[in-house]
Write a protein that holds these residues in place. Structure first.
Motif, PDB file in Angstrom:
ATOM      1  N   ASN A 149     -25.633   9.824 -41.820  1.00  0.00           N
ATOM      2  CA  ASN A 149     -25.289  10.415 -43.111  1.00  0.00           C
ATOM      3  C   ASN A 149     -24.794  11.853 -42.942  1.00  0.00           C
ATOM      4  O   ASN A 149     -24.320  12.468 -43.904  1.00  0.00           O
ATOM      5  CB  ASN A 149     -26.489  10.397 -44.049  1.00  0.00           C
ATOM      6  N   LEU A 150     -24.901  12.391 -41.731  1.00  0.00           N
ATOM      7  CA  LEU A 150     -24.445  13.738 -41.417  1.00  0.00           C
ATOM      8  C   LEU A 150     -23.093  13.687 -40.722  1.00  0.00           C
ATOM      9  O   LEU A 150     -22.720  12.665 -40.137  1.00  0.00           O
ATOM     10  CB  LEU A 150     -25.442  14.438 -40.475  1.00  0.00           C
ATOM     11  N   ASP A 151     -22.378  14.804 -40.740  1.00  0.00           N
ATOM     12  CA  ASP A 151     -21.170  14.941 -39.925  1.00  0.00           C
ATOM     13  C   ASP A 151     -21.622  15.477 -38.576  1.00  0.00           C
ATOM     14  O   ASP A 151     -21.533  16.678 -38.297  1.00  0.00           O
ATOM     15  CB  ASP A 151     -20.179  15.886 -40.589  1.00  0.00           C
ATOM     16  N   VAL A 152     -22.127  14.571 -37.757  1.00  0.00           N
ATOM     17  CA  VAL A 152     -22.767  14.953 -36.507  1.00  0.00           C
ATOM     18  C   VAL A 152     -21.786  15.646 -35.559  1.00  0.00           C
ATOM     19  O   VAL A 152     -22.127  16.648 -34.914  1.00  0.00           O
ATOM     20  CB  VAL A 152     -23.399  13.717 -35.826  1.00  0.00           C
ATOM     21  N   GLU A 153     -20.582  15.133 -35.497  1.00  0.00           N
ATOM     22  CA  GLU A 153     -19.597  15.736 -34.593  1.00  0.00           C
ATOM     23  C   GLU A 153     -19.306  17.186 -34.984  1.00  0.00           C
ATOM     24  O   GLU A 153     -19.258  18.075 -34.125  1.00  0.00           O
ATOM     25  CB  GLU A 153     -18.310  14.918 -34.604  1.00  0.00           C
ATOM     26  N   SER A 154     -19.132  17.444 -36.267  1.00  0.00           N
ATOM     27  CA  SER A 154     -18.852  18.808 -36.719  1.00  0.00           C
ATOM     28  C   SER A 154     -20.053  19.724 -36.515  1.00  0.00           C
ATOM     29  O   SER A 154     -19.902  20.897 -36.142  1.00  0.00           O
ATOM     30  CB  SER A 154     -18.450  18.810 -38.196  1.00  0.00           C
ATOM     31  N   MET A 155     -21.238  19.192 -36.762  1.00  0.00           N
ATOM     32  CA  MET A 155     -22.441  19.996 -36.544  1.00  0.00           C
ATOM     33  C   MET A 155     -22.562  20.401 -35.083  1.00  0.00           C
ATOM     34  O   MET A 155     -22.845  21.560 -34.762  1.00  0.00           O
ATOM     35  CB  MET A 155     -23.687  19.225 -36.991  1.00  0.00           C
ATOM     36  N   ALA A 156     -22.355  19.437 -34.192  1.00  0.00           N
ATOM     37  CA  ALA A 156     -22.420  19.740 -32.754  1.00  0.00           C
ATOM     38  C   ALA A 156     -21.369  20.784 -32.381  1.00  0.00           C
ATOM     39  O   ALA A 156     -21.650  21.734 -31.632  1.00  0.00           O
ATOM     40  CB  ALA A 156     -22.227  18.465 -31.943  1.00  0.00           C
ATOM     41  N   LYS A 157     -20.173  20.617 -32.910  1.00  0.00           N
ATOM     42  CA  LYS A 157     -19.096  21.563 -32.629  1.00  0.00           C
ATOM     43  C   LYS A 157     -19.460  22.958 -33.120  1.00  0.00           C
ATOM     44  O   LYS A 157     -19.208  23.959 -32.427  1.00  0.00           O
ATOM     45  CB  LYS A 157     -17.801  21.085 -33.278  1.00  0.00           C
ATOM     46  N   ASN A 158     -20.066  23.050 -34.287  1.00  0.00           N
ATOM     47  CA  ASN A 158     -20.472  24.350 -34.821  1.00  0.00           C
ATOM     48  C   ASN A 158     -21.515  25.030 -33.943  1.00  0.00           C
ATOM     49  O   ASN A 158     -21.571  26.262 -33.868  1.00  0.00           O
ATOM     50  CB  ASN A 158     -21.020  24.192 -36.238  1.00  0.00           C
ATOM     51  N   PHE A 159     -22.331  24.220 -33.290  1.00  0.00           N
ATOM     52  CA  PHE A 159     -23.349  24.757 -32.379  1.00  0.00           C
ATOM     53  C   PHE A 159     -22.794  25.008 -30.963  1.00  0.00           C
ATOM     54  O   PHE A 159     -23.513  25.478 -30.101  1.00  0.00           O
ATOM     55  CB  PHE A 159     -24.534  23.787 -32.271  1.00  0.00           C
ATOM     56  N   HIS A 160     -21.530  24.660 -30.733  1.00  0.00           N
ATOM     57  CA  HIS A 160     -20.903  24.738 -29.403  1.00  0.00           C
ATOM     58  C   HIS A 160     -21.566  23.760 -28.425  1.00  0.00           C
ATOM     59  O   HIS A 160     -21.665  24.034 -27.238  1.00  0.00           O
ATOM     60  CB  HIS A 160     -20.969  26.169 -28.852  1.00  0.00           C
ATOM     61  N   ILE A 161     -22.002  22.618 -28.965  1.00  0.00           N
ATOM     62  CA  ILE A 161     -22.598  21.561 -28.146  1.00  0.00           C
ATOM     63  C   ILE A 161     -21.571  20.459 -27.960  1.00  0.00           C
ATOM     64  O   ILE A 161     -21.009  19.950 -28.939  1.00  0.00           O
ATOM     65  CB  ILE A 161     -23.877  21.012 -28.813  1.00  0.00           C
ATOM     66  N   ASP A 162     -21.313  20.085 -26.714  1.00  0.00           N
ATOM     67  CA  ASP A 162     -20.241  19.124 -26.433  1.00  0.00           C
ATOM     68  C   ASP A 162     -20.736  17.704 -26.184  1.00  0.00           C
ATOM     69  O   ASP A 162     -19.962  16.836 -25.767  1.00  0.00           O
ATOM     70  CB  ASP A 162     -19.375  19.597 -25.255  1.00  0.00           C
ATOM     71  N   ASN A 163     -22.002  17.432 -26.435  1.00  0.00           N
ATOM     72  CA  ASN A 163     -22.543  16.067 -26.369  1.00  0.00           C
ATOM     73  C   ASN A 163     -23.201  15.754 -27.706  1.00  0.00           C
ATOM     74  O   ASN A 163     -24.088  16.483 -28.149  1.00  0.00           O
ATOM     75  CB  ASN A 163     -23.602  15.950 -25.258  1.00  0.00           C
ATOM     76  N   HIS A 164     -22.761  14.687 -28.359  1.00  0.00           N
ATOM     77  CA  HIS A 164     -23.362  14.353 -29.645  1.00  0.00           C
ATOM     78  C   HIS A 164     -23.463  12.843 -29.810  1.00  0.00           C
ATOM     79  O   HIS A 164     -22.718  12.077 -29.185  1.00  0.00           O
ATOM     80  CB  HIS A 164     -22.565  14.949 -30.805  1.00  0.00           C
TER      81      HIS A 164
END
Length: 209
Positions: A149-164
């Motif tokens: 239900n979340l935009d997991v890819e965008s959240m990871a990108k915002n955190f500078h995390i490249d594995n999601h």
């Protein structure tokens, strides 16, 4: 001896109640996989920090513990409640492991949540991304896992995390997610045992193929 720091940051906010049993089971299985890795690779000392968080009680159930200290957690150890101080949990968890991290060590950070940040008081997104960028320079591996239900890819990108990884917030989805994470963790241990660093974005690579 080289140390591998396993940092697991698990959402304990109220909305996790719907998958409470599966989350607890998955966490216990993950802890067991760390114990198994210690036996498989005795020259790598596994250290584990588990941080559970909600807006009323962010707490460590394990903190830089060796595998002989790890125990099976019960239902009383995981009690979903309140809101989601995601930034604070990530900041506190990283800072805790950073304080005991030495040159030559490795770190695997797994963040699992079903919600967006809504309750932090100590850390901002800017502070979190700075911490993550700094630790990535030291070879840390970060994985961000969220419900679909979340935009997991965008959240990871915002955190500078490249594995999601996204998962369905139900019994099967949660069970499958933990199995995928454990397979990825095991593959990461194999890399580390060979003295290599996992390629950027490669944590869930086998799950994507």
């Amino acid at each position: 001896m080289k140390k591998v720091h396993n940092l697991i940051i698990l959402d304990e906010s109220g909305s996790m109640e719907s998958i409470r049993e599966q989350a607890l089971t998955g966490l216990n299985e993950t802890l067991q996989s760390i114990v198994t890795a210690q036996g498989k690779y005795p020259d790598m000392e596994q250290r584990t920090t588990v941080l559970l968080f909600d807006s009323t009680n962010t707490r460590y159930v394990f903190r830089n513990d060796t595998t002989d200290i790890l125990t099976v957690l019960s239902r009383d150890d995981y009690r979903p409640n309140a809101c989601t101080p995601l930034f604070d949990a990530i900041g506190k968890g990283i800072s805790t492991v950073k304080s005991v991290f030495n040159d030559g060590d490795a770190a695997i950070v797994t963040i699992i949540t079903d919600g967006y940040e809504n309750a932090s008081r100590e850390y901002s997104l800017k502070q979190i991304t700075h911490l993550i960028d700094k630790m990535k320079e030291n070879g840390w591996t970060f994985a961000f896992i969220g419900t679909d239900n979340l935009d997991v890819e965008s959240m990871a990108k915002n955190f500078h995390i490249d594995n999601h990884l996204a998962f369905a917030q139900d019994e099967k989805g949660t069970r499958d997610m933990f199995q995928k994470e454990m397979r990825a963790r095991s593959a990461c241990y194999d890399y580390l045992a060979e003295g290599e660093i996992l390629p950027s974005g490669g944590y869930f690579k086998d799950e994507d193929e």
